[in-house]
Design a protein around this motif. Structure first.
Motif, short mmCIF file in Angstrom:
data_model
loop_
_atom_site.label_atom_id
_atom_site.label_comp_id
_atom_site.label_asym_id
_atom_site.label_seq_id
_atom_site.Cartn_x
_atom_site.Cartn_y
_atom_site.Cartn_z
N UNK A 94 -16.66 32.48 -10.63
CA UNK A 94 -15.40 31.50 -10.18
C UNK A 94 -15.88 29.94 -10.65
N UNK A 95 -14.92 29.66 -11.28
CA UNK A 95 -14.99 28.15 -11.59
C UNK A 95 -14.19 27.43 -10.75
N UNK A 96 -14.48 25.93 -10.49
CA UNK A 96 -13.66 25.19 -9.61
C UNK A 96 -13.19 24.09 -10.44
N UNK B 286 -8.06 23.81 -7.91
CA UNK B 286 -7.89 25.36 -8.03
C UNK B 286 -9.17 25.97 -8.52
N UNK B 287 -9.33 27.14 -8.25
CA UNK B 287 -10.36 27.71 -8.78
C UNK B 287 -9.89 29.05 -9.89
N UNK B 288 -10.78 29.22 -10.90
CA UNK B 288 -10.14 30.13 -11.71
C UNK B 288 -11.35 31.20 -11.81
N UNK B 289 -11.09 32.62 -11.97
CA UNK B 289 -11.84 33.80 -12.12
C UNK B 289 -12.08 33.91 -13.59
N UNK B 290 -13.20 34.15 -13.93
CA UNK B 290 -13.64 34.15 -15.43
C UNK B 290 -13.23 35.45 -16.03
N UNK B 291 -13.28 36.51 -15.17
CA UNK B 291 -12.75 37.87 -15.73
C UNK B 291 -11.32 38.12 -15.62
N UNK B 292 -10.90 38.97 -16.42
CA UNK B 292 -9.28 39.34 -16.61
C UNK B 292 -9.13 40.88 -15.95
N UNK B 293 -8.00 41.22 -16.08
CA UNK B 293 -7.56 42.73 -15.49
C UNK B 293 -7.46 43.66 -16.74
N UNK B 294 -7.89 44.93 -16.59
CA UNK B 294 -7.19 45.79 -17.52
C UNK B 294 -6.01 46.25 -17.30
N UNK C 85 -5.36 41.31 -19.56
CA UNK C 85 -5.85 40.16 -20.52
C UNK C 85 -5.01 39.09 -20.09
N UNK C 86 -4.99 38.84 -18.62
CA UNK C 86 -4.16 37.61 -18.00
C UNK C 86 -5.22 36.70 -17.49
N UNK C 87 -4.74 35.85 -16.70
CA UNK C 87 -5.46 34.76 -15.98
C UNK C 87 -5.28 34.72 -14.48
N UNK C 88 -6.39 34.91 -13.80
CA UNK C 88 -6.47 34.79 -12.46
C UNK C 88 -6.74 33.40 -11.84
N UNK C 89 -5.76 32.65 -11.18
CA UNK C 89 -5.97 31.50 -10.54
C UNK C 89 -5.92 31.56 -9.13
#
Length: 431
Positions: A410-412, A237-245, A347-351
């Motif tokens: 983007x982290x992998x 998977x990949x993870x986006x470092x930023x979150x959403x307002x 303040x969630x997590x995007x995967x």
């Protein structure tokens, strides 16, 4: 009485001037001028003084003009001298260069005496030399035959001289042939060296290109890369470092190429504490593609399982829960009552590539995305149809104002990779 006195005075003056001071040469005219009674002598005429003043002024003007002319000529001469000096220095440099070039040609080019550089000329000269030897031998044989017929003996001295001469010519011929062979060998070695250097340079360049192509960082621009998820597992998977307002509307756009024939899986999911399915885009098993917001579901008429790149966008607004779905720049569906009046929690997590059962984890391999994705962007507003079309046609680049696709964000994990990609070109070549 006064008139009579004045006349007498005039006569007296005329007589006195004629006798004493006013006598003139023949041919001149006399002017009579009235003078006061108490005057001592005749007045001097002013014409001579005026004439002298005019001549002096004219001479002064002439001298000034001559002086200006001399200064101008002096300046011209100085300029000419400078030009002559410059031309002389240039001529000296040209002569020096010519002498150096002549010396170089003499030292570098004339290395084989009278052996020509052109191989054709060398072969021609060797042929002439051999023909000359052949003619001399024939003449010698004919003289020997004539001597035998006539009974006269051929002089031993002449025979020895001819043999020595033939030996000398043969030595010169062999020397010239050897020199030519050496020159050919030297030329071949120089050519081989140059070829080797060129091949080494090309090899180094090719290796550098391969290194750049294999590298995962340092893309031509931060957004020109793709995320590859080649296997259906629960750890790629990949993870986006930023979150959403907190948001009351959004637009999510991305490029997708799925390699799965039955359900593309989960391109992305956004989970917050207390709600793992805050925003999810998913297609699993034989179900259609679904958009989940706060665990509420809307089915989207998207078709992405043909193995080609597709650009998709999904818009939503909390007002009446209105949503729209776009594929390759065209709106293919819309609806309402999808989580109306619900704000997107912050303040969630995007995967990328997995569906979250808890925030940031507990993935299910059956719901994993298999394929490649790029240009994942999120805006906090609903984009206009013309904006979506411009992004899909690669005529309008608009990075997301909330989440923008960038290599550094983007982290992998688990074997997922990032690689350079030009999506417009890839889509053109794959179609």
């Amino acid at each position: 009485m006064n008139i009579l006195q004045l006349g007498l005075v005039c006569l007296y003056v005329l007589a006195f001037c004629k006798v004493a001071r006013c006598q003139a040469e023949k041919g001149e005219r006399f002017l009579c001028t009235a003078i006061p009674i108490g005057a001592d002598s005749c007045p001097i005429p002013p014409e001579h003084m005026q004439t002298s003043s005019a001549q002096e002024e004219e001479l002064r003007n002439t001298v000034m003009q001559l002086r200006e002319t001399i200064l101008q000529q002096k300046e011209t001469i100085v300029n000419h001298l400078a030009t002559i000096k410059e031309l002389t220095s240039k001529l000296t440099l040209c002569e020096s260069a010519s002498e150096v070039a002549s010396s170089w040609r003499k030292n570098k080019l004339d290395t084989m005496d009278d052996v020509p550089r052109d191989p054709n000329d060398t072969v021609y000269n060797l042929g002439k030399t051999m023909q000359s030897l052949k003619d001399r031998l024939e003449n010698l044989e004919q003289q020997q035959m004539r001597a035998n017929v006539s009974g006269a003996s051929f002089p031993n001295e002449l025979r020895d001289l001819l043999q020595r001469r033939l030996g000398d010519l043969e030595s010169q011929l062999l020397k010239k042939v050897n020199e030519l062979e050496e020159e050919k060998s030297q030329l071949y070695n120089e050519t081989a060296t140059h070829r080797a250097q060129t091949e080494n340079t090309l090899s180094a360049l090719m290796n550098r290109i391969k290194e750049l192509e294999k590298g995962n960082t340092g893309f031509r621009s931060p957004e020109n890369f793709k995320l590859s998820l080649p296997l259906r597992t629960n750890y790629l998977f990949g993870r986006v470092k930023k979150s959403l307002p907190e948001m009351y509307a959004f637009t999510v756009c991305m490029w997708l190429k799925s390699t799965s024939t039955h359900g593309i899986g989960t391109p992305f999911s956004y989970g917050v504490p207390g709600q793992a399915n805050e925003i999810v885009l998913i297609e699993w098993s034989n179900n259609p593609i679904e958009l989940l917001i706060n665990d509420k579901v809307a089915r989207l008429p998207l078709s992405l399982n043909d193995g080609r790149w597709h650009h998709i966008c999904v818009t939503w607004t909390t007002r009446d829960g209105l949503w729209e779905a776009y594929q390759d720049g065209q709106r293919v569906g819309s609806g309402e009552n999808l989580a109306p009046w619900h704000p997107i929690k912050p303040d969630g997590v995007i995967i990328l590539g997995q569906e979250q059962d808890i925030v940031g984890g507990r993935f299910d391999a059956t719901q994993a995305f298999v394929g490649e994705m790029s240009h994942f962007n999120i805006w906090d507003r609903v984009l206009r149809p013309q904006d979506v079309l411009g992004i899909a046609n690669c005529t309008n680049y608009m990075p997301g104002n909330v989440v923008a696709w960038s290599d550094s964000d983007v982290e992998v994990f688990g074997g997922a990779t990032k690689a350079p990609a030009e999506l417009c070109e890839d889509r053109l070549f794959s179609s």
